[in-house]
Design a protein around this motif. Structure first.
Motif, PDB file in Angstrom:
ATOM      1  N   LEU A 181       0.747  -1.249  -0.135  1.00  0.00           N
ATOM      2  CA  LEU A 181      -0.031  -0.061  -0.017  1.00  0.00           C
ATOM      3  C   LEU A 181       0.848   1.315  -0.089  1.00  0.00           C
ATOM      4  N   ASP A 183       1.104   3.349   2.127  1.00  0.00           N
ATOM      5  CA  ASP A 183       1.842   3.858   3.253  1.00  0.00           C
ATOM      6  C   ASP A 183       3.429   2.813   3.691  1.00  0.00           C
ATOM      7  N   THR A 186       2.438  -1.502   4.808  1.00  0.00           N
ATOM      8  CA  THR A 186       1.434  -2.632   4.865  1.00  0.00           C
ATOM      9  C   THR A 186       1.307  -3.517   3.326  1.00  0.00           C
ATOM     10  N   PHE A 216      -4.266  -8.319   4.983  1.00  0.00           N
ATOM     11  CA  PHE A 216      -3.416  -7.219   5.339  1.00  0.00           C
ATOM     12  C   PHE A 216      -2.294  -7.359   6.374  1.00  0.00           C
ATOM     13  N   ALA A 244      -4.569  -0.930  -5.758  1.00  0.00           N
ATOM     14  CA  ALA A 244      -5.081  -0.085  -4.856  1.00  0.00           C
ATOM     15  C   ALA A 244      -4.853   1.303  -5.108  1.00  0.00           C
ATOM     16  N   LYS A 247      -5.839   6.151  -1.189  1.00  0.00           N
ATOM     17  CA  LYS A 247      -6.545   5.919   0.130  1.00  0.00           C
ATOM     18  C   LYS A 247      -6.526   5.003   1.027  1.00  0.00           C
ATOM     19  N   GLY A 248      -6.054   3.879   0.193  1.00  0.00           N
ATOM     20  CA  GLY A 248      -5.781   2.599   1.137  1.00  0.00           C
ATOM     21  C   GLY A 248      -6.764   1.553   0.482  1.00  0.00           C
ATOM     22  N   GLU A 249      -7.651   1.975  -0.385  1.00  0.00           N
ATOM     23  CA  GLU A 249      -8.668   0.930  -0.956  1.00  0.00           C
ATOM     24  C   GLU A 249      -8.330  -0.020  -1.988  1.00  0.00           C
ATOM     25  N   SER A 271     -10.940  -2.634   2.335  1.00  0.00           N
ATOM     26  CA  SER A 271      -9.799  -1.859   2.890  1.00  0.00           C
ATOM     27  C   SER A 271      -9.378  -2.385   4.263  1.00  0.00           C
ATOM     28  N   LEU A 272      -8.441  -1.829   4.822  1.00  0.00           N
ATOM     29  CA  LEU A 272      -8.013  -2.387   6.167  1.00  0.00           C
ATOM     30  C   LEU A 272      -9.061  -2.695   7.249  1.00  0.00           C
TER      31      LEU A 272
END
Length: 381
Positions: A181, A183, A186, A216, A244, A247-249, A271-272
């Motif tokens: 992801l 970030d 992750t 995840f 992805a 936004k992490g979706e 998502s998470l």
């Protein structure tokens, strides 16, 4: 998507040495090709896309493609390749053998260094996908533990020799694509829900007992952050490919392992902190897409997901804001997809076609390479 006439391994035992020795032969050919180019042809620096392919003479290669569709360089492979992992900062890449994969080939995108072959341990095989860590020091690969049947994520040191330095669970069976992801911390794993028997090639194991999920995982510790599965009535929908947005979706494309007439919808997201939701178009599409999504890609602006259905000769776009299917492209045996800036995509097919889609401003550009058969995945360099 490359057809079965490439040759099935289901009817014969896999000889691991065949892949490794063949990879070394291909490596020798690649070295010769690089030497002929002087290791750093100016055109190679303009490579925009990469894809595994079958060449007109029946051999396999990774092709580096310019932004205008011109094939700039071919790096020989000993067997059919699948996906390509790209490390943008150092301009390195790794192509993985198709499941069950017993080799990977690391290469320099600009041709300045010789390719390197490496392999998983004797009791593991690749599932055809992988990705680099944010700093480029590690390569993560989806793998199968042959003895236990469980999925694992192999960890390789990219600093020299591509040494395998560890692994952690994929938290499921049959991990296919795994991505990082935005970030940088992750990982998301598409656990397809079933394994394969490497002794017979691609024969699937225990379809009835499938438990696909999206896991995840904390990249630093290998611990599970969240796992999202599918309801029992569609447990035979294998979660396979991922894309992805910032936004992490995470969106996925699935492959139905049951009877085609029973195929559910094939595209979903999670998502998470949100479980999987399946996209339900106004008109059911699972059967018309032949129960099979071969690849997915997110547009550069994050607005659209493109999902290829090569068996149906179609690529559909989903609006990530509304969850609706908003566009469709017809391309025979089209499977590879890569973003090309903004809301635009590039597509490749098993019939040697490269199609550059544009954002409604003008007609698509089409190029055809006679005798070339692009594999399932196309990656932007």
């Amino acid at each position: 998507m490359l057809k079965s006439y490439w040759g099935s391994t289901n009817s014969m035992a896999i000889d691991r040495r065949h892949f490794l020795i063949g990879s070394l032969v291909a490596l020798g050919a690649a070295r010769s090709a690089l030497a002929a180019e002087g290791l750093a042809g100016a055109a190679a620096t303009e490579a925009a896309y990469a894809s595994a392919a079958r060449r007109p003479d029946g051999t396999y290669a990774v092709l580096l493609i310019a932004a205008d569709g011109k094939i700039l360089r071919e790096i020989p492979l000993s067997a059919r390749g699948h996906d390509v992992a790209i490390e943008h900062a150092s301009r390195r890449a790794v192509v993985f053998g198709r499941r069950p994969g017993f080799f990977a080939l690391a290469f320099d995108l600009d041709g300045r260094r010789e390719p390197e072959v490496f392999a998983p341990p004797a009791d593991r095989h690749f599932y055809g996908h992988g990705f680099f860590s944010q700093d480029g020091r590690l390569l993560y690969t989806s793998e199968h533990n042959v003895e236990s049947g469980e999925g694992v994520i192999g960890i390789y040191d990219t600093s020299g020799g591509w040494r395998r330095i560890g692994e952690f669970p994929s938290y499921g069976v049959g991990p296919h694509e795994a991505i990082m992801l935005a970030d940088g911390k992750t990982m998301v794993v598409a656990n397809g829900g079933f394994g394969s028997d490497p002794a017979t090639g691609r024969e699937s194991i225990d379809l009835a007992g499938m438990e696909p999920n999206m896991a995840f995982v904390d990249l630093a510790t290998g611990s599970l952050k969240a796992s999202h599965g599918l309801p029992p009535e569609i447990n035979m929908l294998s979660v396979r490919h991922l894309a992805a947005n910032a936004k992490g979706e995470v969106w996925f494309g699935g492959q139905w392992q049951g009877g085609l007439e029973d195929s559910p919808e094939l595209i979903g997201r999670a998502s998470l902190d949100k479980s999987i939701s399946i996209i339900e178009p106004a008109d059911p599409m699972g059967v018309s897409l032949k129960g099979y999504i071969g690849s997915v890609a997110m547009s550069a602006d994050g607005r659209y997901l493109a999902a290829s259905a090569p068996r149906a000769g179609r690529i559909v776009y989903a609006d990530t804001e509304t969850g609706r299917i908003v566009h469709e492209v017809k391309i025979e045996d089209g499977c590879g997809i890569a973003e090309s800036g903004g809301s635009e995509f590039v597509m490749s097919s098993g019939h040697g076609v490269v199609r550059f889609e544009h954002d409604g401003a003008r007609a698509p550009d089409m190029l055809s390479f006679t005798g070339t058969e692009f594999d399932n995945h196309l990656r932007r360099v």
